[in-house]
Scaffold this motif. Structure first.
Motif, short mmCIF file in Angstrom:
data_model
loop_
_atom_site.label_atom_id
_atom_site.label_comp_id
_atom_site.label_asym_id
_atom_site.label_seq_id
_atom_site.Cartn_x
_atom_site.Cartn_y
_atom_site.Cartn_z
N ALA A 1 39.71 -20.19 -25.45
CA ALA A 1 38.81 -20.63 -24.69
C ALA A 1 38.15 -19.41 -23.65
N THR A 2 38.98 -18.28 -23.23
CA THR A 2 38.30 -17.32 -22.79
C THR A 2 37.38 -16.58 -23.55
N GLU A 3 37.73 -16.48 -24.96
CA GLU A 3 36.66 -15.63 -25.92
C GLU A 3 35.50 -16.59 -26.01
N GLU A 4 35.63 -17.87 -25.91
CA GLU A 4 34.77 -18.68 -26.48
C GLU A 4 33.68 -18.90 -25.02
N LEU A 5 34.10 -18.74 -23.99
CA LEU A 5 33.10 -18.80 -22.93
C LEU A 5 32.48 -17.17 -23.05
N ALA A 6 32.90 -16.06 -23.15
CA ALA A 6 32.34 -15.03 -23.46
C ALA A 6 31.27 -15.24 -24.41
N HIS A 7 31.61 -15.67 -25.45
CA HIS A 7 30.86 -15.68 -26.61
C HIS A 7 29.49 -16.47 -26.52
N ILE A 8 29.82 -17.66 -25.50
CA ILE A 8 28.44 -18.52 -25.33
C ILE A 8 27.60 -17.46 -24.53
N ALA A 9 28.20 -16.76 -23.47
CA ALA A 9 27.47 -16.03 -22.70
C ALA A 9 26.88 -15.05 -23.15
N LEU A 10 27.28 -14.46 -24.21
CA LEU A 10 26.40 -13.40 -25.13
C LEU A 10 25.33 -14.11 -25.90
N LEU A 11 25.78 -15.20 -26.48
CA LEU A 11 24.67 -15.84 -27.11
C LEU A 11 23.36 -16.25 -26.12
N TYR A 12 23.70 -16.64 -25.03
CA TYR A 12 22.61 -16.94 -24.01
C TYR A 12 21.84 -15.67 -23.60
N LEU A 13 22.52 -14.63 -23.60
CA LEU A 13 21.83 -13.18 -23.30
C LEU A 13 20.88 -12.87 -24.67
N ALA B 1 17.06 -12.51 -24.46
CA ALA B 1 16.25 -11.14 -24.76
C ALA B 1 15.37 -11.45 -25.94
N ARG B 2 15.51 -12.29 -26.74
CA ARG B 2 14.63 -12.31 -27.95
C ARG B 2 13.37 -13.28 -27.54
N ASN B 3 13.50 -14.03 -26.58
CA ASN B 3 12.63 -15.04 -26.26
C ASN B 3 12.04 -14.95 -24.82
N PRO B 4 11.90 -13.55 -24.19
CA PRO B 4 11.73 -13.72 -22.90
C PRO B 4 11.01 -14.54 -22.04
#
Lengths: 211, 211
Positions: free
Chosen positions: B89-101, B105-108
């Protein structure tokens, strides 16, 4: 009237101060969008051209208002700590986060102006403004130093900005009726819970895999 | 051309779809400020009045663009998980956060429009739009359930919004050249560190004083 204004430089400064006061009041009332040069000149009882005699443009005036907002938040932080018992670093971070929420909730337009204002002419912000911002983030560094001792100095600067940004996000979206509006008591509780969690997770004594 | 458009309702829908496409492209290029009815009509090769025949106003059109942005972020999240090993679950949250970034960043401009748009006429957002937002936050609920089992259902909804807001704050200020600009690799690292810390601190097995 002993301090009667006499020199042109003093008169210019007095007008500039008055314009910053009035611009701040206009932003307080209607947000950054509510700031209009014509109305400002009218309120200040000066000619429209006189404004541009003391500030380069409205952007420069907004920066001055924003600088004062940063300074009054600093003051608010310092006042809130006078006579207080020292807290542990985890509680200290949550305390700063909640003060930030209160300040934003009490001064919604003034506070939003800090983030919504973009320099229209594409120039960057002046150094004195950037310094005031940095000073604000620096309040987060001492608790971060306690939580994660032994990092390089730059790491605390960067981490303080990241933690500030996370707190800011909760405050900004939580107060935004358009996105995630939470009643203030719930928002306080959530900011406390998440900031404490963040601090606990950063605590080097508790964690291993966060480098 | 087997699906030749024939009925007036179909023609209206086709024009509406075209306007949403074009408005999205204009927002991509210049942000929400770049959207102008006159230019839109010109690009769509229709009369200005024809726009208001298929949407109530530009606000309604921006909402449609924003709805598509939410939908394409959903798709992006789902695609990124296809064929992946389950994470804790910890990695999953970080993973979602990085996808959001990455998405931001790609569609500012498109992404900023989600947060900058305010309904000019003071009306609220329609239910279908609110539902799409809620659906997005819901992606954070499963990892939060694993980290803090046993809360009431509403608590996960609220906590997911708070954690999303914190991640959003890091992304928004970290990508903002005006406030805290971080180079993308540093921002990625910071978002990972702080999100992992937040998740670890929320982890019921690790913490005591976070209720």
């Amino acid at each position: 009237m002993q301090n009667k204004i006499t020199t042109p430089a003093q008169r210019r400064q007095a007008l500039k101060d008055r314009l910053i006061d009035l611009a701040g009041a206009m932003i307080d009332a209607h947000g950054i969008e509510g700031l209009r040069a014509r109305e400002l000149a009218k309120s200040a009882n000066c000619a429209l051209g006189a404004i541009y005699n003391v500030v380069a443009d409205l952007d420069a005036l907004i920066l001055e208002v924003n600088w004062r907002t940063l300074a009054s938040f600093e003051e608010y932080l310092v006042d809130a700590n006078i006579g207080r018992e020292p807290r542990d670093a985890t509680e200290e971070l949550a305390h700063i986060a909640l003060l930030y929420l209160e300040f934003a909730a009490r001064n919604p337009h003034r506070w939003r102006a800090l983030f919504e204002h973009r320099m229209a002419n594409g120039t960057g912000r002046p150094d004195w403004y950037i310094a005031a911002q940095s000073h604000l983030f620096a309040h987060l560094e001492p608790p971060l130093r306690s939580l994660r001792p032994g990092l390089r100095m730059e790491s605390y600067v960067v981490l303080a900005r990241s933690v500030f940004s996370a707190i800011h996000g909760m405050v900004a979206l939580g107060l935004d009726e358009k996105f995630i509006l939470m009643p203030l008591p719930l928002l306080r509780e959530q900011i406390r819970v998440v900031t404490l969690a963040m601090a606990q997770g950063l605590d080097a004594r508790m964690t291993s895999h966060v480098k």
